[in-house]
Write an enzyme that holds these catalytic residues in place. Structure first.
Site, mmCIF file in Angstrom:
data_model
loop_
_atom_site.group_PDB
_atom_site.id
_atom_site.type_symbol
_atom_site.label_atom_id
_atom_site.label_comp_id
_atom_site.label_asym_id
_atom_site.label_seq_id
_atom_site.Cartn_x
_atom_site.Cartn_y
_atom_site.Cartn_z
ATOM 1 N N SER A 65 -46.673 -51.720 12.297
ATOM 2 C CA SER A 65 -45.224 -51.930 13.266
ATOM 3 C C SER A 65 -44.127 -50.798 12.488
ATOM 4 C CB SER A 65 -44.620 -53.329 13.234
ATOM 5 O OG SER A 65 -45.252 -54.094 14.229
ATOM 6 N N LYS A 68 -42.788 -48.119 14.660
ATOM 7 C CA LYS A 68 -41.933 -48.416 15.911
ATOM 8 C C LYS A 68 -40.398 -47.873 15.647
ATOM 9 C CE LYS A 68 -44.331 -52.912 16.755
ATOM 10 N NZ LYS A 68 -44.172 -54.365 16.669
ATOM 11 N N TYR A 195 -49.652 -45.838 21.610
ATOM 12 C CA TYR A 195 -49.320 -47.154 20.882
ATOM 13 C C TYR A 195 -50.147 -47.362 19.653
ATOM 14 C CZ TYR A 195 -47.700 -51.842 19.331
ATOM 15 O OH TYR A 195 -47.305 -52.549 18.528
ATOM 16 N N TYR A 247 -39.371 -58.885 11.779
ATOM 17 C CA TYR A 247 -39.497 -60.028 12.613
ATOM 18 C C TYR A 247 -38.484 -61.011 12.609
ATOM 19 C CZ TYR A 247 -43.924 -57.622 11.528
ATOM 20 O OH TYR A 247 -44.958 -56.541 11.405
ATOM 21 N N VAL A 265 -48.008 -55.141 9.819
ATOM 22 C CA VAL A 265 -49.095 -56.233 9.440
ATOM 23 C C VAL A 265 -50.076 -55.665 8.335
ATOM 24 C CG1 VAL A 265 -48.981 -57.716 11.558
ATOM 25 C CG2 VAL A 265 -50.594 -55.893 11.749
HETATM 26 N N1 GLN Z 1 -50.574 -52.614 15.905
HETATM 27 C C1 GLN Z 1 -50.062 -54.061 15.712
HETATM 28 C C2 GLN Z 1 -50.056 -54.702 16.985
HETATM 29 O O1 GLN Z 1 -49.589 -54.309 17.894
HETATM 30 C C3 GLN Z 1 -48.900 -53.820 15.158
HETATM 31 C C4 GLN Z 1 -47.815 -55.180 14.664
HETATM 32 C C5 GLN Z 1 -47.434 -55.531 13.702
HETATM 33 O O2 GLN Z 1 -47.569 -54.570 12.618
HETATM 34 N N2 GLN Z 1 -46.598 -56.452 13.453
HETATM 35 O O3 GLN Z 1 -50.398 -55.933 17.047
#
Ligand code: GLN
Length: 311
Positions: A65, A68, A195, A247, A265
């Protein structure tokens, strides 16, 4: 600038490491299960060029994430503010990062912000390029430049592992297509391919610290004076990091640490102290909301000791 000695950094890190035992490594992307649960590493790079590290900084990990933030910046550069915010909102969702609840509950059905999965997938659909491969190439080039031209690679095993198991992200993306957030010209599988690639870019703590440093310096690379990102877009990205970067634990982190940060994550956290430090942390053991337990503890400890809070 408050001094941080290597010895002091090591002491903080040793203290935080024991918190890793309270969490689990992410496993819904099967390949992430191999991450070392007790690892904890931190690199700080200063606007003055000083670099300081402690712990397990040689552990490679994927951006997940954290990517992003930077695809948002590239989408803003490609499309401008108005076009981007026609497709995603500016508010924290208060839900898990992969939730689809509000897409159906709240009109007009656009994702609440660019840092939850639905928002990030939408943002990726806005990156210019004729094919997923070309878009991924542009994303890599942009990230690489911000990382001080560190060569970046995609961890193919993590990419395939996510691509094969991403039922939830797939359902989110098809829901967005049905809501016309992803328009007629957009192929859902193409967007997902890009993505998953951006999420699987492999980095180290030093890569994150170097990328964060450019944000800490308002889009200018402090090492060569080049403007890599317009200041306004950095301001937007940093605001999202404070309100949504951890988050649905972003409020708590804002109160306890008070700095802009983004977690993934994989256990990575990118954080920054304006005009001072770019910071990269790895700690794969996660809490229930998907944030690195020991990593958060370390950043909160350092922020309190060094008076980093923006507030
Ligand atoms: N690639 C992970 C997903 O889309 C990224 C999510 C994350 O790092 N929170 O679930």
């Amino acid at each position: 600038m408050a001094e941080i000695t290597p010895e002091q950094l090591q002491t903080w890190l040793n203290h935080s490491r024991k918190y890793a035992a309270a969490g689990e490594v992410a496993s819904y992307i099967p390949e992430l299960r191999h991450a070392p649960r007790d690892a904890l590493g931190i690199t700080l790079i200063g606007c003055d060029g000083r670099s300081i590290t402690a712990g397990d900084c040689s552990v490679p990990f994927t951006l997940q994430s954290i990517s992003k933030v930077f695809t948002l910046l590239l989408a803003l550069i490609d499309n401008g503010e108005a076009a981007v915010f026609a497709k995603v909102g500016m508010e924290p969702s208060g839900d898990d990062y992969n939730s689809m609840l509000k897409l159906e509950l709240v009109e007009p059905g656009i994702p609440f912000n660019p840092l939850i999965n639905a928002g990030a997938i939408t943002i990726t659909s806005l990156i210019h390029g004729p094919s997923p491969a070309e878009k991924t190439k542009r994303i890599m080039q942009f990230f690489q430049e911000i990382a001080g031209n560190a060569p970046l690679r995609i961890n193919e095993a993590v990419y395939h592992s996510e691509a094969e198991t991403a039922h939830r992200n797939r359902s989110l993306a098809y829901f967005l297509k049905d809501n016309a957030v992803l328009g007629d010209d957009i192929d859902v599988e193409d967007v997902l391919e890009t993505y998953f690639n951006q999420c699987a870019i492999e980095v180290h703590c030093s890569t994150l610290a170097r990328m964060a440093l450019v944000l800490a310096n308002n889009g200018v690379d402090p090492h060569n004076g080049r403007t890599l990102i317009p200041r306004r877009y950095v301001q937007i990205a940093k605001t999202f990091m404070v309100t949504c970067g951890m988050y649905n634990a972003s409020g708590q982190f804002a109160i306890r640490a008070g700095i802009a940060a983004k977690s993934g994550v994989s256990g990575g956290i990118l954080a920054l102290v304006p005009q001072r430090w770019g910071i990269g942390v790895i700690g794969p053991s996660l809490d229930r909301k998907g944030n690195s337990i020991a990593g958060i503890h370390l950043l909160e400890t350092m922020s309190a000791a060094l008076d980093w809070s923006l507030f």
